[in-house]
Structures are given as C-alpha cells and as structure tokens.
Scaffold this active site. Sequence first.
Site, PDB file in Angstrom:
ATOM      1  N   ASP A 126      -1.324  33.158  88.952  1.00 23.77           N
ATOM      2  CA  ASP A 126      -2.449  33.942  88.136  1.00 23.77           C
ATOM      3  C   ASP A 126      -3.552  32.958  88.359  1.00 23.77           C
ATOM      4  O   ASP A 126      -3.839  31.828  87.974  1.00 23.77           O
ATOM      5  CB  ASP A 126      -2.110  33.717  86.624  1.00 23.77           C
ATOM      6  CG  ASP A 126      -3.232  34.603  85.870  1.00 23.77           C
ATOM      7  OD1 ASP A 126      -4.508  34.662  86.293  1.00 23.77           O
ATOM      8  OD2 ASP A 126      -2.908  35.180  84.574  1.00 23.77           O
ATOM      9  N   LYS A 167     -12.869  38.859  83.832  1.00 18.70           N
ATOM     10  CA  LYS A 167     -13.227  37.735  83.871  1.00 18.70           C
ATOM     11  C   LYS A 167     -14.282  37.266  84.959  1.00 18.70           C
ATOM     12  O   LYS A 167     -15.197  37.977  84.927  1.00 18.70           O
ATOM     13  CB  LYS A 167     -12.098  36.435  83.659  1.00 18.70           C
ATOM     14  CG  LYS A 167     -10.924  36.997  82.707  1.00 18.70           C
ATOM     15  CD  LYS A 167     -11.130  36.806  81.221  1.00 18.70           C
ATOM     16  CE  LYS A 167     -10.198  37.769  80.434  1.00 18.70           C
ATOM     17  NZ  LYS A 167      -8.739  37.280  80.711  1.00 18.70           N
ATOM     18  N   TYR A 218      -0.906  32.431  79.300  1.00 16.76           N
ATOM     19  CA  TYR A 218      -1.810  33.184  78.691  1.00 16.76           C
ATOM     20  C   TYR A 218      -1.041  34.216  77.360  1.00 16.76           C
ATOM     21  O   TYR A 218       0.010  34.595  77.863  1.00 16.76           O
ATOM     22  CB  TYR A 218      -2.593  34.361  79.535  1.00 16.76           C
ATOM     23  CG  TYR A 218      -3.300  35.315  78.959  1.00 16.76           C
ATOM     24  CD1 TYR A 218      -4.597  35.245  78.583  1.00 16.76           C
ATOM     25  CD2 TYR A 218      -3.013  36.506  78.937  1.00 16.76           C
ATOM     26  CE1 TYR A 218      -5.350  35.804  77.863  1.00 16.76           C
ATOM     27  CE2 TYR A 218      -3.819  37.636  78.365  1.00 16.76           C
ATOM     28  CZ  TYR A 218      -4.903  37.114  77.661  1.00 16.76           C
ATOM     29  OH  TYR A 218      -5.876  38.346  76.901  1.00 16.76           O
ATOM     30  N   ARG A 247      -4.876  58.844  92.340  1.00 15.68           N
ATOM     31  CA  ARG A 247      -3.938  57.750  91.791  1.00 15.68           C
ATOM     32  C   ARG A 247      -3.359  56.887  92.821  1.00 15.68           C
ATOM     33  O   ARG A 247      -3.067  55.727  92.528  1.00 15.68           O
ATOM     34  CB  ARG A 247      -2.867  58.710  90.738  1.00 15.68           C
ATOM     35  CG  ARG A 247      -1.786  57.393  89.954  1.00 15.68           C
ATOM     36  CD  ARG A 247      -0.602  58.133  89.294  1.00 15.68           C
ATOM     37  NE  ARG A 247       0.207  58.225  90.300  1.00 15.68           N
ATOM     38  CZ  ARG A 247       0.692  59.868  90.331  1.00 15.68           C
ATOM     39  NH1 ARG A 247       0.224  60.716  89.223  1.00 15.68           N
ATOM     40  NH2 ARG A 247       1.496  60.081  91.240  1.00 15.68           N
TER      41      ARG A 247
HETATM   42  C1  LIG Z   1      -7.500  37.529  80.322  1.00 16.94           C
HETATM   43  C2  LIG Z   1      -6.325  37.034  81.036  1.00 16.94           C
HETATM   44  C3  LIG Z   1      -5.166  37.994  81.485  1.00 16.94           C
HETATM   45  C4  LIG Z   1      -5.335  39.265  81.069  1.00 16.94           C
HETATM   46  O1  LIG Z   1      -6.171  40.134  81.615  1.00 16.94           O
HETATM   47  P1  LIG Z   1      -6.693  41.545  80.928  1.00 16.94           P
HETATM   48  O2  LIG Z   1      -7.965  41.857  81.801  1.00 16.94           O
HETATM   49  O3  LIG Z   1      -7.356  41.083  79.428  1.00 16.94           O
HETATM   50  O4  LIG Z   1      -5.514  42.378  80.760  1.00 16.94           O
HETATM   51  C5  LIG Z   1      -4.008  37.377  82.145  1.00 16.94           C
HETATM   52  N1  LIG Z   1      -4.311  36.038  82.543  1.00 16.94           N
HETATM   53  C6  LIG Z   1      -5.192  35.224  81.970  1.00 16.94           C
HETATM   54  C7  LIG Z   1      -5.204  33.699  82.696  1.00 16.94           C
HETATM   55  C8  LIG Z   1      -6.158  35.499  81.612  1.00 16.94           C
HETATM   56  O5  LIG Z   1      -7.164  34.983  81.183  1.00 16.94           O
END
Ligand SMILES: *Cc1c(COP(=O)(O)O)cnc(C)c1O
Length: 386
Positions: A174, A199, A102, A50
């Site tokens: 982000d 993504k 988001y 962990r």
């Molecule tokens: C998808 C996404 C998230 C969240 O990510 P997860 O892996 O689905 O928890 C956060 N910020 C952006 C810009 C995203 O596209």
Amino acid sequence: MSEPLEGETIAATSGVDQDRAHGSVTPALYNSVNFRWPSPTQKPAFDYARSANPTRAALELALSQLEGAAGGVATNSGMAAIDLTLQGVERGQGVLAPHDAYGGTHRLLLTRAKQFGFQVDFVDQTDDTAFAKGLARNPALVLIETPSNPLGRLIDIQIWSHAAKAVGARVAVDNTLMSPARQKPLDLGADLVIHSTTKFINGHSDVIGGAVLARDAKQAEDLAWWANCTGLGQGAHDAHQTLRGLRTLFARTRQQDDTAMILARHLRADERIVAVHHSGLKSHPQHRLAHVQQSGFGSVFSLELHSSLSVEGFIANLKLFTLAESLGGYESLVCVPATMTHASMNEAQQARAGLKPGLIRVSIGLEHPQDLADDVQQALDHTPLV
Ligand SMILES: *Cc1c(COP(=O)(O)O)cnc(C)c1O
C-alpha cells in the site's frame, strides 16, 4: 530523450495529444456506457464501461507508467483496491498483514477472512522475528504498508519481498502515503502496488478512488477480470478528475514535503511536544531506511503533546488546520487516529499497534510554511492544561 521517462514527465504527458477524432490535447472524458460493436463476432477494445472505458484506461495507463507496472485497475475507492487485491486469496490460505494497518484495511481483512475462510495474521512487521515467523506460516499474500499510518514506521520492501517470494507469497504494498513520486515498490520487488488515490494522487480532496497495479501482465489481467466480475472499477468522471489531479503530483509533493520537514523540526524543538514521528528526523528509528527506500519523507507525520496539555484544546486553537480524516490534499489537516481514522480498532488492538489515545496526525498542505508554524505556535501558547 532518456528512457524510461522521469515521473514528472510521465505525469505531465501521459495520454496527452492522443485524440484522433478532434485533436483534443487533454484526454477526453468518455461517459458512454456502450461502445459500438462492428459486428456480433468482433468485440471492440471497449464494449461496456464496467469492464473498461477509455477514460479510466487513461488513468490506469498513467499510474502504471509511474509505478513501472504492466497494468492495473483504477477502483472506486482505496478500500475497493484492497478488496480487489484479496480476490485471488482462497479458502484455507493465509494473508500476512501489519498489526497497525490502516483502520479500514484492518476491518476489511477481518471481515473477508471470516466470510471467505482465509486466515489473516496481523504482525508487527518492524519486528524482524515476528515477520519471519509470519512468513514461515506460508501465507499466499503479504500486505505491507510503508510508511505506516499514523506512526510512519517503515518496512524494508526489498528485503521482505525477497523473503516472501522464497515462500511463494505474493507481495502487495500500500503506497498511499508516499505515492509513486516518493517510492516505487515494484522496482523493489513487490508484485502489486495499491493506492488510495483519494489522497496524494488526486490531491484535491474531492474524489474517492483507488488503484491496484501489477508488475506482471498476467496478474494485471487477473485484476481486470476480477474488477469486471465484481464491478468495483472507477467511474469515468471520477477517473477523469483523478488524472487531472495526478498532473501536479510531483510539484505538490515537493512543496508539501519541504513544509512538513520544516514543521517537524520546529515541533521537535518545542518542549511541549514529547514526540514527533517523521522519518526525516534523525530520532526516527528507520531514518536510514527512509533515505534508501524513499526519494523523500512525505508530508504526513504524527506528534504527541506533553501529557499536561489538552489535545482537544490544542486542536480547537488551530486556525489553519482542519480537524478531518483524510490526508494528502492541498489543505492542511489534523486528526486524532484513536477516535477517528482508527476507531474501528478496539482499545486492545490500538494499544498493540502503539496507537496512543492522544496521538495527533498531521497532513501538511500547500500553505506557506511560516503561516503553518505560526499557527501551531499560537495554538500551543493558548493550549489549556488538562
Ligand atoms: C485512506 C487509505 C486507504 C483507504 O482508501 P479510501 O480511498 O478511503 O477507501 C487505504 N490505505 C491507506 C494507507 C489509506 O491512507
């Protein structure tokens, strides 16, 4: 050899040929929970999975090298990455976030703010006056999402990181929609960079994951402390698969970006489409900033059909695009943010964020551009009137 290495080289070589036990060329998958202590007082580099494990560490190293970070943590989702970023925020402090964040981020910020007693201030960060007013309230953390999802609005990371630093705030960007192949927030002055590795970084839509990387070693250490404390670090199997996906990030983004640009231009020329939000188009309000801040335009954009056309009818006619929530994978997807990805925002919040009910977000995959263009064409030709 030039130093530092180019991103393509880092993605292809990080962690390769490092195995001293067997000479394994690709990084091994260590799924052991425990690592042996030489003696009760000699803590090994890895002791309990962990806190850290060699497989996750290999992914964290590759991501840190790509983003120019001192270190960071791979987490079990993008939301966990945002949550990890919020761990350092204390009662009574403030977080300045984009009003069109988001959907999941918006929900998490509201929930944690109420629970932990910090203030969250959602502002339109493309409005300089609103952003500056937000900074004047002395937030501890400024969260930036650029390009924003789904409208592709851009925020100048360099200018706002500088302004945030002047009021003592940390800046977290982000970078999910660009990935380190297209944008390097730490080089532009941000303190932290966040990813949903679900993504583009994994790119194959088969692992949920995230990461937070820090420019400064002390902040990277704090992130690791919190990740161990809260247990939100990514599991070894998922980290291993994510590192595998990362290897082809640059090749994928190049092809996906090219195809997205072709499609955006094609759609822009069709009178049945009233708006295409793609930063590579001259009509985009921040087209010039896109050229400076990004090394490409990405492969996610959004569009609005003429009001006489049925959005549902158009989507039902598409054969090569699946109606689904994610983005950044090898497969092309469409979604309607208002009822899908951003459904946790109420109608007023959506309206404030400029999110129209009929807005369609597109994520372009690795299919041939002509096949995708033909598919959109035939879908439009057969779209019923509302
Ligand atoms: C998808 C996404 C998230 C969240 O990510 P997860 O892996 O689905 O928890 C956060 N910020 C952006 C810009 C995203 O596209």
